[in-house]
Design a protein around this motif. Structure first.
Motif, short mmCIF file in Angstrom:
data_model
loop_
_atom_site.label_atom_id
_atom_site.label_comp_id
_atom_site.label_asym_id
_atom_site.label_seq_id
_atom_site.Cartn_x
_atom_site.Cartn_y
_atom_site.Cartn_z
N ASP A 48 71.50 26.84 10.40
CA ASP A 48 72.28 25.62 10.54
C ASP A 48 72.03 25.09 11.94
O ASP A 48 72.28 25.79 12.93
N VAL A 49 71.51 23.85 12.05
CA VAL A 49 71.06 23.33 13.34
C VAL A 49 71.81 22.05 13.72
O VAL A 49 71.96 21.14 12.90
N ARG A 50 72.27 21.99 14.97
CA ARG A 50 72.83 20.76 15.53
C ARG A 50 71.99 20.39 16.75
O ARG A 50 71.38 21.26 17.37
N THR A 51 72.01 19.12 17.13
CA THR A 51 71.24 18.68 18.29
C THR A 51 72.11 17.87 19.24
O THR A 51 73.16 17.35 18.87
N ALA A 52 71.65 17.79 20.50
CA ALA A 52 72.31 16.97 21.51
C ALA A 52 71.24 16.42 22.44
O ALA A 52 70.25 17.12 22.74
N GLY A 53 71.42 15.17 22.91
CA GLY A 53 70.42 14.54 23.74
C GLY A 53 70.76 14.50 25.21
O GLY A 53 69.98 14.02 26.03
N ASP A 54 71.95 14.99 25.58
CA ASP A 54 72.33 15.05 27.00
C ASP A 54 73.28 16.22 27.22
O ASP A 54 73.78 16.83 26.27
N GLY A 55 73.53 16.52 28.49
CA GLY A 55 74.31 17.70 28.83
C GLY A 55 75.76 17.65 28.42
O GLY A 55 76.32 18.63 27.92
N GLN A 56 76.40 16.51 28.65
CA GLN A 56 77.82 16.38 28.31
C GLN A 56 78.04 16.57 26.81
O GLN A 56 78.98 17.27 26.40
N THR A 57 77.18 15.95 26.01
CA THR A 57 77.28 16.11 24.56
C THR A 57 77.03 17.55 24.15
O THR A 57 77.71 18.09 23.27
N ALA A 58 76.08 18.19 24.83
CA ALA A 58 75.75 19.59 24.51
C ALA A 58 76.95 20.50 24.71
O ALA A 58 77.24 21.37 23.88
N VAL A 59 77.67 20.31 25.81
CA VAL A 59 78.85 21.14 26.09
C VAL A 59 79.91 20.92 25.01
O VAL A 59 80.53 21.87 24.50
N LYS A 60 80.12 19.66 24.64
CA LYS A 60 81.11 19.31 23.61
C LYS A 60 80.73 19.94 22.26
O LYS A 60 81.57 20.57 21.59
N VAL A 61 79.46 19.79 21.87
CA VAL A 61 79.01 20.34 20.59
C VAL A 61 79.08 21.86 20.60
O VAL A 61 79.47 22.50 19.61
N ALA A 62 78.73 22.47 21.73
CA ALA A 62 78.77 23.94 21.83
C ALA A 62 80.18 24.46 21.60
O ALA A 62 80.38 25.48 20.93
N ARG A 63 81.18 23.75 22.12
CA ARG A 63 82.57 24.18 21.96
C ARG A 63 83.05 24.03 20.52
O ARG A 63 83.83 24.83 20.03
N GLU A 64 82.57 22.99 19.84
CA GLU A 64 83.01 22.74 18.47
C GLU A 64 82.20 23.55 17.45
O GLU A 64 82.75 24.07 16.49
N PHE A 65 80.89 23.62 17.68
CA PHE A 65 79.96 24.23 16.72
C PHE A 65 79.88 25.75 16.86
O PHE A 65 79.60 26.47 15.91
N ARG A 66 80.12 26.26 18.08
CA ARG A 66 80.05 27.69 18.40
C ARG A 66 78.73 28.29 17.91
O ARG A 66 78.70 29.16 17.03
N PRO A 67 77.61 27.82 18.49
CA PRO A 67 76.30 28.28 18.05
C PRO A 67 76.04 29.75 18.37
O PRO A 67 76.65 30.31 19.28
N ASP A 68 75.14 30.35 17.58
CA ASP A 68 74.74 31.74 17.80
C ASP A 68 73.56 31.82 18.77
O ASP A 68 73.24 32.90 19.27
N ALA A 69 72.91 30.68 19.05
CA ALA A 69 71.83 30.59 20.03
C ALA A 69 71.69 29.14 20.44
O ALA A 69 72.00 28.23 19.66
N ILE A 70 71.23 28.91 21.67
CA ILE A 70 71.04 27.55 22.18
C ILE A 70 69.63 27.40 22.73
O ILE A 70 69.17 28.25 23.51
N VAL A 71 68.94 26.33 22.31
CA VAL A 71 67.67 25.95 22.91
C VAL A 71 68.00 24.82 23.88
O VAL A 71 68.51 23.77 23.46
N LEU A 72 67.73 25.02 25.18
CA LEU A 72 68.29 24.13 26.19
C LEU A 72 67.23 23.67 27.20
O LEU A 72 66.66 24.47 27.93
N ASP A 73 66.98 22.35 27.21
CA ASP A 73 66.05 21.79 28.19
C ASP A 73 66.71 21.80 29.56
O ASP A 73 67.91 21.49 29.69
N ILE A 74 65.96 22.15 30.60
CA ILE A 74 66.53 22.18 31.94
C ILE A 74 66.74 20.77 32.47
O ILE A 74 67.75 20.47 33.09
#
Length: 249
Positions: A48-74
């Motif tokens: 099950d995959v979710r995506t985010a295009g910026d850091g603020q959205t990524a933090v929000k999605v991570a809190r809601e989605f609770r992923p088992d792994a994150i692929v994260l651009d620096i």
């Protein structure tokens, strides 16, 4: 975009959680075409995959989605990937993180790993490489550690609990990333045995690291700072052969 996406990744046996549910992965990159390619490849793995295009959205999605792994651009348009990771970690999660970086410099990769990331790939990369590294991270995360038959390893005054993911030295708790934990686990399952860098790469990283044995030296140094700092050392370098863990004294 220079990412190699000419071929669809070869499908290996599916990884699921111990309860049989789908693995959840969050992909964070401001390059939409890249996130879509990664999303396609990871969905092909049955995840099950979710995506985010910026850091603020990524933090929000991570809190809601609770992923088992994150692929994260620096490099992100608002806050950078290191800041995203710090905020995710501040929520108390130890979700494995695979950094993406366009900077082919050792300093940048070390910065990401020191910040708590578990692995990295440098752009351009192949989808197969990202999938292989994610599979390795997920396999050795708490998703599978809970299934271990012998949950507590003990060497001298050092204990490692594979169920609770806790490590103690002489009763003092030690915080480790997922990769540090797996490296220590491998060393503790082979006490007083010299393990070569090649053996460690094969067992801990679970894929061909392209012969970059320097990553082993890097993680051994991380472990020494956490396990041996201020104490009699347990992790020993055997010159020309590898590394060995043995009880102090």
């Amino acid at each position: 975009m220079s990412t190699n996406a000419a071929s669809t990744p070869h499908r290996a046996p599916a990884i699921t959680k111990p309860d049989g549910s789908m693995v959840r992965v969050l992909v964070v990159d401001d390059e939409h075409s890249l996130t879509e390619l990664l999303k396609m490849a990871l969905k092909y793995e049955g995840w099950d995959v979710r995506t985010a295009g910026d850091g603020q959205t990524a933090v929000k999605v991570a809190r809601e989605f609770r992923p088992d792994a994150i692929v994260l651009d620096i490099m992100l348009p608002d806050i950078d990937g290191l800041e995203v990771l710090q905020r995710v970690r501040a929520d108390g999660t130890e979700t494995p993180v695979l950094f993406l970086t366009a900077k082919d410099s050792l300093d940048d990769r070390i910065a990401g790993l020191t910040a708590g990331g578990d692995d990295y790939v440098t752009k351009p990369f192949s989808l197969e490489e990202v999938v292989a590294r994610l599979r390795g991270l997920i396999r050795r995360s708490t998703l599978t550690l809970a299934q271990a038959k012998d949950p507590v390893l003990v060497v001298g005054d050092l204990t490692l609990d594979e169920d609770s993911y806790e490590v103690f030295r002489d009763g003092t708790p030690i915080e480790l990333t997922a990769t540090e934990f797996e490296l220590l686990r491998f060393l503790m399952r082979n006490p007083r045995r010299v393990l070569s860098k090649a053996q460690i790469l094969d067992r801990v990283w679970s894929y061909d690291f392209g012969g970059k044995e320097s990553v082993v030296e890097l993680y051994i140094s991380y472990l020494r700072k956490k396990i041996d700092a201020g104490r009699e050392p347990m992790i020993h370098t055997v010159r020309g052969a590898g590394y060995m863990l043995k009880a102090a004294g």
